[in-house]
Enzyme design. Structure first.
Site, PDB file in Angstrom:
ATOM      1  N   ARG A 242       0.828  -1.207   0.000  1.00 36.55           N
ATOM      2  CA  ARG A 242       0.000   0.000   0.000  1.00 36.55           C
ATOM      3  C   ARG A 242       0.865   1.261   0.000  1.00 36.55           C
ATOM      4  NH1 ARG A 242      -4.645  -1.544  -2.110  1.00 36.55           N
ATOM      5  NH2 ARG A 242      -5.735  -3.129  -0.889  1.00 36.55           N
ATOM      6  N   ASP A 352     -14.906  -3.014  13.131  1.00 34.03           N
ATOM      7  CA  ASP A 352     -13.857  -2.538  12.233  1.00 34.03           C
ATOM      8  C   ASP A 352     -13.363  -1.201  12.777  1.00 34.03           C
ATOM      9  OD1 ASP A 352     -13.118  -3.501   9.128  1.00 34.03           O
ATOM     10  OD2 ASP A 352     -12.589  -1.423   9.569  1.00 34.03           O
TER      11      ASP A 352
END
Length: 406
Positions: A242, A352
């Protein structure tokens, strides 16, 4: 997917527009050099019952040849391919594919269809651009391109003719790298291609990975200070991948340069946070695993429970909710098959750290990912609302979404 040879495969740019798209397309092409070293595939919402003049109108002043997309044609650089009316245009193995007739209007999302196929076919060499238009077509496709490492752009409102519904919807996903006036997009693409090709000719991928790896403690510390989440224990290969992608977008060659950017640009912390949290998920992803879970665990467990029992399930890192809802569906289907009055209480806790993903999950509205479900499950567990598939309350009530960091 077979790995592309960047020396022989062009960067492929998918561009979508609706109302107001003609002016945006013209401006985009007028600012493009004659040999940009990339290919362009244009999709616009067209009336399926009328001949389109888009090719002729764009070809008048375009520095690049503009042609109607044909089925089975290999995409070549320095060429513009335009979708014909009453068709769905996708790409596979670097070749265009047309399906006609197009779906009925309520199911027609030609920009998403192109972008998703482009992401799956080209990976990091895909570019998705959403231009003027109403609605939200293209937003799901932008997410797919970003998930696979491609570049994403959306049109900024630059005059009173621009209709910002589609670009705004794309930007609201948090997956758009740049929101720009149309005339600035060609320059950004040229820079991006130069950065990609320079990376291939310059330092090796392994060398760049090692450079990032050495600086990970510093980067994760800065990220923690910016967003209050500690990624020092996160999967290293994912972080490196990433970061490589983020540095490519920013056209930065070294980890030191990126650290300086992170230190001096307040919004970069959130941008990296969003980059790391990109979730690749869909309903019943990894079919074999869900089948095994259903057969070996869910059904035997439910069969052994009584009506006054309680079953609690935790889905950690639930992203946009598809996994939690998939489990809820399996459990409801198992209870329906068991019959005999057994109905233990079921509570699925889904957590999350991404607040935007949690908001999406709570809404329970899906498009592209829901269409991969069987027709039977779509009909039983979802209701149709325009282009969206909405999880029925019977399933949504089983799932509680909340923010939690492992």
């Amino acid at each position: 997917m077979k790995k592309l040879d960047v020396a022989t495969h062009p960067l492929i740019v998918g561009i979508g527009a609706s109302a107001g798209g003609l002016a945006a397309f013209k401006t985009f092409l007028a600012n493009m050099p004659r040999k940009p070293g990339m290919a362009f595939v244009l999709v616009q919402h067209l009336d399926p019952h009328h001949k389109s003049l888009l090719v002729e109108l764009l070809g008048l002043n375009s520095p690049l040849p503009v042609v109607t997309a044909s089925d089975g044609v290999a995409v070549k650089e320095n060429c513009v391919y335009v979708i014909p009316p009453d068709a769905t245009l996708t790409i596979a193995n670097g070749m265009l594919h047309l399906q006609s007739p197009a779906p009925e209007r309520s199911h027609r999302r030609p920009i998403d269809s192109l972008f998703v196929s482009l992401a799956e076919d080209q990976g990091g060499r895909a570019v998705g651009i959403v231009l003027s238009g109403v609605g939200s077509d293209g937003s799901a496709g932008i997410r797919a391109i970003k998930e696979r490492g491609g570049l994403t752009l959306a049109q900024a409102e630059f005059d009173h003719h621009a209709l910002t519904g589609m670009p705004d919807s794309a930007a609201a996903t948090g997956m758009v790298d740049y929101v720009l006036p149309v005339e600035a997009m060609p320059g950004k693409l040229i820079e991006h291609l130069g950065q990609m090709n320079g990376a291939v000719k310059g330092a090796s991928i392994d060398a760049k990975s090692l450079d990032i790896q050495e600086h990970l403690p510093k980067i994760t510390a800065l990220l923690n200070a910016a967003v209050k989440h500690d990624f020092s224990g996160y999967k290293e290969t994912t972080l490196i991948r990433r970061l490589q992608r983020r540095m490519q977008v920013l056209q930065l060659d070294t980890a030191d340069a990126y650290i300086k950017h992170l230190q001096t640009t307040p919004e970069e912390g959130n941008a990296l946070f969003r980059e790391v949290l990109i979730g690749v998920t869909e309903f019943f992803r990894d079919t074999g695993a869900f089948e095994a879970l259903n057969t070996l665990t869910i059904r035997p467990m439910l069969a052994a429970k009584q009506a006054n029992d309680t079953i609690r399930v935790w889905v950690a890192g639930c992203s946009t909710g598809e996994e939690a809802y998939s489990l809820a569906i399996l459990m409801k289907e198992a209870l329906n098959d068991l019959g005999d009055g057994k109905s233990p209480s079921i509570q699925i806790f889904a957590t999350d750290i991404d607040p935007e993903a949690l908001s999406f999950a709570r809404a329970g509205r899906y498009r592209e990912s829901a269409t991969k479900l069987s027709p039977q499950r779509l009909q039983r567990w979802f209701t149709k609302d325009g282009a969206d598939f909405c999880v029925v309350r019977e399933i949504r009530d089983l799932c509680l979404f909340s923010a939690h960091s492992l």
